[in-house]
Design a protein around this motif. Structure first.
Motif, mmCIF file in Angstrom:
data_model
loop_
_atom_site.group_PDB
_atom_site.id
_atom_site.type_symbol
_atom_site.label_atom_id
_atom_site.label_comp_id
_atom_site.label_asym_id
_atom_site.label_seq_id
_atom_site.Cartn_x
_atom_site.Cartn_y
_atom_site.Cartn_z
ATOM 1 N N GLU A 1 3.278 6.102 39.186
ATOM 2 C CA GLU A 1 4.100 6.375 40.358
ATOM 3 C C GLU A 1 3.300 6.045 41.606
ATOM 4 O O GLU A 1 2.089 6.289 41.653
ATOM 5 C CB GLU A 1 4.525 7.839 40.364
ATOM 6 C CG GLU A 1 5.468 8.164 39.223
ATOM 7 C CD GLU A 1 5.978 9.593 39.283
ATOM 8 O OE1 GLU A 1 5.892 10.213 40.372
ATOM 9 O OE2 GLU A 1 6.438 10.071 38.259
ATOM 10 N N PRO A 2 3.944 5.521 42.628
ATOM 11 C CA PRO A 2 3.214 5.188 43.848
ATOM 12 C C PRO A 2 2.739 6.454 44.551
ATOM 13 O O PRO A 2 3.353 7.507 44.466
ATOM 14 C CB PRO A 2 4.229 4.433 44.685
ATOM 15 C CG PRO A 2 5.549 4.827 44.144
ATOM 16 C CD PRO A 2 5.352 5.174 42.701
ATOM 17 N N ARG A 3 1.612 6.330 45.236
ATOM 18 C CA ARG A 3 1.041 7.428 45.986
ATOM 19 C C ARG A 3 1.923 7.707 47.202
ATOM 20 O O ARG A 3 2.380 6.772 47.859
ATOM 21 C CB ARG A 3 -0.342 7.012 46.469
ATOM 22 C CG ARG A 3 -1.352 8.093 46.370
ATOM 23 C CD ARG A 3 -2.692 7.653 46.863
ATOM 24 N NE ARG A 3 -3.092 6.378 46.266
ATOM 25 C CZ ARG A 3 -4.157 5.706 46.634
ATOM 26 N NH1 ARG A 3 -4.911 6.158 47.601
ATOM 27 N NH2 ARG A 3 -4.483 4.587 46.055
ATOM 28 N N PRO A 4 2.164 8.969 47.531
ATOM 29 C CA PRO A 4 2.954 9.232 48.742
ATOM 30 C C PRO A 4 2.162 8.807 49.972
ATOM 31 O O PRO A 4 0.932 8.883 49.977
ATOM 32 C CB PRO A 4 3.188 10.744 48.714
ATOM 33 C CG PRO A 4 2.128 11.292 47.823
ATOM 34 C CD PRO A 4 1.767 10.192 46.856
ATOM 35 N N ALA B 1 0.329 8.821 53.575
ATOM 36 C CA ALA B 1 -0.445 9.865 54.260
ATOM 37 C C ALA B 1 0.396 10.431 55.387
ATOM 38 O O ALA B 1 1.132 9.710 56.051
ATOM 39 C CB ALA B 1 -1.734 9.280 54.805
ATOM 40 N N ALA C 1 -6.829 8.033 56.093
ATOM 41 C CA ALA C 1 -7.498 8.040 54.788
ATOM 42 C C ALA C 1 -8.805 7.289 54.907
ATOM 43 O O ALA C 1 -8.900 6.276 55.587
ATOM 44 C CB ALA C 1 -6.608 7.389 53.747
ATOM 45 N N ARG D 1 -11.005 6.099 49.268
ATOM 46 C CA ARG D 1 -10.638 7.436 48.792
ATOM 47 C C ARG D 1 -9.196 7.722 49.170
ATOM 48 O O ARG D 1 -8.717 7.325 50.227
ATOM 49 C CB ARG D 1 -11.522 8.497 49.427
ATOM 50 C CG ARG D 1 -12.910 8.510 48.854
ATOM 51 C CD ARG D 1 -13.722 9.637 49.385
ATOM 52 N NE ARG D 1 -12.934 10.843 49.662
ATOM 53 C CZ ARG D 1 -13.439 11.976 50.075
ATOM 54 N NH1 ARG D 1 -14.738 12.073 50.266
ATOM 55 N NH2 ARG D 1 -12.699 13.012 50.320
ATOM 56 N N ALA D 2 -8.532 8.421 48.311
ATOM 57 C CA ALA D 2 -7.165 8.818 48.592
ATOM 58 C C ALA D 2 -7.186 9.997 49.546
ATOM 59 O O ALA D 2 -8.124 10.791 49.522
ATOM 60 C CB ALA D 2 -6.458 9.192 47.292
ATOM 61 N N GLU E 1 -6.604 13.600 50.900
ATOM 62 C CA GLU E 1 -6.557 14.866 50.174
ATOM 63 C C GLU E 1 -5.158 15.448 50.266
ATOM 64 O O GLU E 1 -4.523 15.386 51.313
ATOM 65 C CB GLU E 1 -7.570 15.836 50.743
ATOM 66 C CG GLU E 1 -8.998 15.403 50.547
ATOM 67 C CD GLU E 1 -9.950 16.422 51.137
ATOM 68 O OE1 GLU E 1 -9.529 17.568 51.425
ATOM 69 O OE2 GLU E 1 -11.125 16.076 51.314
ATOM 70 N N GLU E 2 -4.734 15.996 49.160
ATOM 71 C CA GLU E 2 -3.413 16.601 49.144
ATOM 72 C C GLU E 2 -3.533 18.022 49.669
ATOM 73 O O GLU E 2 -4.510 18.715 49.406
ATOM 74 C CB GLU E 2 -2.869 16.592 47.720
ATOM 75 C CG GLU E 2 -2.578 15.202 47.218
ATOM 76 C CD GLU E 2 -1.944 15.241 45.848
ATOM 77 O OE1 GLU E 2 -1.446 16.288 45.424
ATOM 78 O OE2 GLU E 2 -1.950 14.196 45.215
#
Length: 137
Positions: free
Chosen positions: A116-119, A121, A127, A131-132, A134-135
């Motif tokens: 699934e694609p990353r939501p 930011a 970002a 690095r992604a 942080e959620e």
């Protein structure tokens, strides 16, 4: 008729020599010709100023008709291309070509991984590279 007489009168021809006559120009004639040319020029100018907008309107109408025909042609071509795209991207058709022509088969359900694609930011959060973001916890 030379020397004939009518009722007792004799008609004798008289020679007239006009070689010494000098013709003078009448200044009124020049003014009248100039006035006539000015009136004709004014009439022609008025006719041109009257006809020019009508000619422009006619040319604009012809161009409008050509553009309308071109628009209709492009709309029809667009409709045909959309139909062709829909036919080419039909998943059943693509699956049929994959199985019949290319010999591909669907993998077993255990081997399927769904990515699934990353939501995106949230606004204002940047970002770090590599690095992604942080959620929120």
């Amino acid at each position: 008729m030379k020397g004939e007489s009518i009722d007792g009168l004799a008609i004798l021809p008289k020679t007239i020599d006009n070689s010494q006559v000098v013709r003078e120009r009448d200044p009124r004639t020049s003014r009248q010709v100039g006035l006539l040319l000015a009136v004709v020029a004014a009439l022609v100018l008025g006719l041109v100023l009257y006809a020019w907008p009508n000619l422009e309107l006619r040319q604009a109408g012809v161009e409008r008709e050509q553009l309308a025909r071109e628009r209709e042609r492009l709309l029809e071509e667009n409709r045909k291309l959309r139909l062709e795209k829909a036919a080419l991207t039909d998943l059943r058709r693509v699956e049929g070509i994959a199985t019949r022509q290319l010999g591909l088969v669907a993998p077993p359900a255990a081997d399927v991984v769904v990515v699934e694609p990353r939501p995106p930011a949230p606004a204002g959060q940047v970002a770090e590279r590599g690095r992604a973001p942080e959620e929120p916890r």
